[in-house]
Design an enzyme around this catalytic site. Structure first.
Site, short mmCIF file in Angstrom:
data_model
loop_
_atom_site.label_atom_id
_atom_site.label_comp_id
_atom_site.label_asym_id
_atom_site.label_seq_id
_atom_site.Cartn_x
_atom_site.Cartn_y
_atom_site.Cartn_z
CG HIS A 129 -11.94 -7.11 9.05
ND1 HIS A 129 -11.94 -7.00 6.78
CD2 HIS A 129 -11.29 -5.99 8.75
CE1 HIS A 129 -11.39 -6.16 6.67
NE2 HIS A 129 -11.37 -5.36 7.97
CB SER A 168 -9.10 -0.50 1.97
OG SER A 168 -9.98 -1.31 3.14
CG HIS A 169 -9.73 2.50 5.65
ND1 HIS A 169 -9.56 1.19 5.23
CD2 HIS A 169 -9.18 3.57 6.47
CE1 HIS A 169 -7.88 1.65 6.62
NE2 HIS A 169 -8.55 1.84 7.06
NE ARG A 197 -3.51 -0.69 1.78
CZ ARG A 197 -4.82 -0.95 2.96
NH1 ARG A 197 -5.53 -0.04 3.56
NH2 ARG A 197 -5.23 -1.93 2.87
CG ASP A 241 -11.59 -2.95 0.37
OD1 ASP A 241 -12.02 -1.96 1.33
OD2 ASP A 241 -10.76 -3.94 0.28
CG ASP A 274 -12.66 -5.70 2.94
OD1 ASP A 274 -13.10 -4.65 3.13
OD2 ASP A 274 -11.44 -6.29 2.65
NE ARG A 275 -12.56 -2.45 6.72
CZ ARG A 275 -12.88 -1.28 7.34
NH1 ARG A 275 -12.66 -0.89 8.43
NH2 ARG A 275 -12.22 0.30 7.00
CE LYS A 329 -7.68 -4.87 1.89
NZ LYS A 329 -8.35 -4.71 2.14
CG ASP A 381 -14.46 -0.91 3.50
OD1 ASP A 381 -15.01 -1.69 2.81
OD2 ASP A 381 -13.40 -1.28 4.00
#
Length: 454
Positions: free
Chosen positions: A330, A99-100, A15, A245, A247-248, A109, A243
């Protein structure tokens, strides 16, 4: 491009700022290194909606194909959709997302076949070493036969898999507001919700990696203000926020009040235990006391772990756990290759709410039993010294101390955990107690110790 990648290769992913810290040239080397380390002859790649994501994903694909691996590009997807592709296709995978994080960031990832995580101890350090070496010495020699690059759409299959795991056909109609934050939830939600008895009120579904409305980080309270107001204005049954991506997933009730991820963990755990009696449930040490309590009440076995997806997934694989949850929203499912998917957790909430006549606030009250501080960050000059000061203050008192992850101090009516950030000069404090007054007292005592300059 510098050969020192220590600033962008983190504990679990890559990242950094594009193009200042990394670019497509480096992404191509990461692709080659990923294939070399995983010894893969085929991989799958997906990406989010950030402006830099398609180019980085294509460069990674070139690097992988150069070393002979066949590449399946699934294009725009959520991170859990990439995990679905890795699991269902049996291929190592790479997801391009930050992500965020703000728009100028991007990342990767990575996972092995079956969505098994790639972190520092499971291949990421070797990937970094190869990419560093090749950035100095030049790209590795190409395979005699380069790999192919093909495109495949997995969105419909992803949605079908999730809906096969949670039966929503008999629920009462629900009105749900979803704030996608201009992230990948705007791509996945319409297909996943299609055909369900839901009235969807979409917010910020336009895919825009510059995040024009608010950061795609629902963990920060300021980023769910719009969702809260819209739930109240619409008279909706609940609100969901994803978020960047996707995933949350974060949940607000019919009053627009946030539902703690610990309460969601307990609710989903109870549902999973109804399907798998006596199963093991993983929870990190910052989740509420209510999580292991509910798990035991439902006949399950709670197992406590350190914070972080690699620890959760490792423990799930070791114990055969059916579900795991973290305070950061998560949620991990055995039925989803032990990977995290906020969308599946959201479907469980919808099924639980729609399967009875009461409100969401009433439903989750049984799972939200204690007063919590939430996570409070303090900037400190010396993390170790500040934590030692707190430990010294509580040693000898009628408490239990453990250091599974940072310092956890537990008494009969309260507990707190103090952890150092891995990436910033911060100490993170979480406090929980049987009542709000006790929580506030413990919180203030610990913060005074952490922030004192003596």
């Amino acid at each position: 491009m510098t050969a020192d990648l220590s600033q962008i290769v983190k504990a679990y992913d890559v990242r950094g700022v594009v193009p200042d810290q990394w670019d497509e040239t480096l992404a191509e080397l990461f692709g080659a290194a990923f294939v070399r380390v995983t010894d893969a002859d085929a991989i799958v790649i997906g990406h989010d909606m950030r402006p830099s994501s398609p180019g980085l994903a294509d460069a990674f694909a070139r690097g992988a194909a150069r070393l002979g691996a066949d590449v399946t590009l699934i294009g725009l997807c959520s991170t859990d959709q990439l995990y679905f592709a890795s699991g269902s296709l049996g291929l190592p995978g790479a997801m391009f997302t930050a992500s965020h994080n703000p728009a100028q960031y991007n990342g990767i990832k990575m996972c092995r076949a079956g969505a098994a995580p790639v972190g520092q101890d499971t291949g990421l350090s070797e990937i970094r070493e190869l990419a560093e070496r090749w950035s100095e010495e030049g790209a590795p020699e190409a395979a005699a036969t380069p790999g192919t690059v093909t495109h495949q759409d997995t969105l419909t299959d992803y949605a079908g898999h999730l809906k096969a795991l949670v039966d929503l056909t008999a629920i009462r109609p629900l009105k749900v507001v979803v704030d996608a934050g201009n992230g990948m939830g705007g791509h996945t939600v319409p297909t996943v919700f299609e055909g369900l008895p839901l009235e969807l009120v979409p917010m910020y579904f336009e895919l825009d990696g510059t995040f024009p409305n608010h950061e795609a980080n629902p963990l920060d309270p300021k980023n769910i203000v719009d969702l809260q107001a819209r739930v109240r204005a619409e008279g909706a049954d609940l609100g969901l926020a994803f978020d960047g991506d996707a995933d949350r997933c974060f949940v607000v009730d019919e009053r627009g009040e946030p539902v703690s991820p610990s309460a969601i963990t307990a609710l989903v755990a109870a549902r999973e235990l109804a399907k798998h009696p006596g199963g093991t449930i993983i929870h990190n040490l910052i989740t509420s006391w209510s999580v292991p309590e509910v798990v035991r009440e439902q006949g399950g076995e709670p197992v406590r772990t350190r914070v972080g997806h690699s620890f959760i997934k490792e423990e799930m694989a070791k114990t055969g756990a059916i579900f795991g949850g973290e305070h950061s929203a998560h949620y991990y499912f055995k039925d989803f290759w032990n990977a995290d998917t906020g969308m599946l957790a959201a479907l469980h909430v919808l099924a639980a709410l729609g399967g009875q006549d009461g409100s969401l606030s009433g439903l989750v009250a049984a799972y939200d039993r204690y007063a919590s501080s939430g996570e409070i960050n303090s900037t400190v000059a010396d993390q170790t010294a500040s934590a030692a000061k707190v430990r010294a203050a509580y040693e000898g008192a009628d408490v239990t101390l453990d250091e599974l992850d940072g310092l956890t101090v537990s008494a009969e009516d309260w507990w707190f955990n103090l952890r150092a950030s891995n990436t910033e000069p911060l100490l993170r404090l979480n406090v929980e107690a049987r009542d709000a007054a006790t929580m506030a007292k413990v919180r203030d005592e610990v913060l005074a110790l952490v922030r004192s300059t003596d």
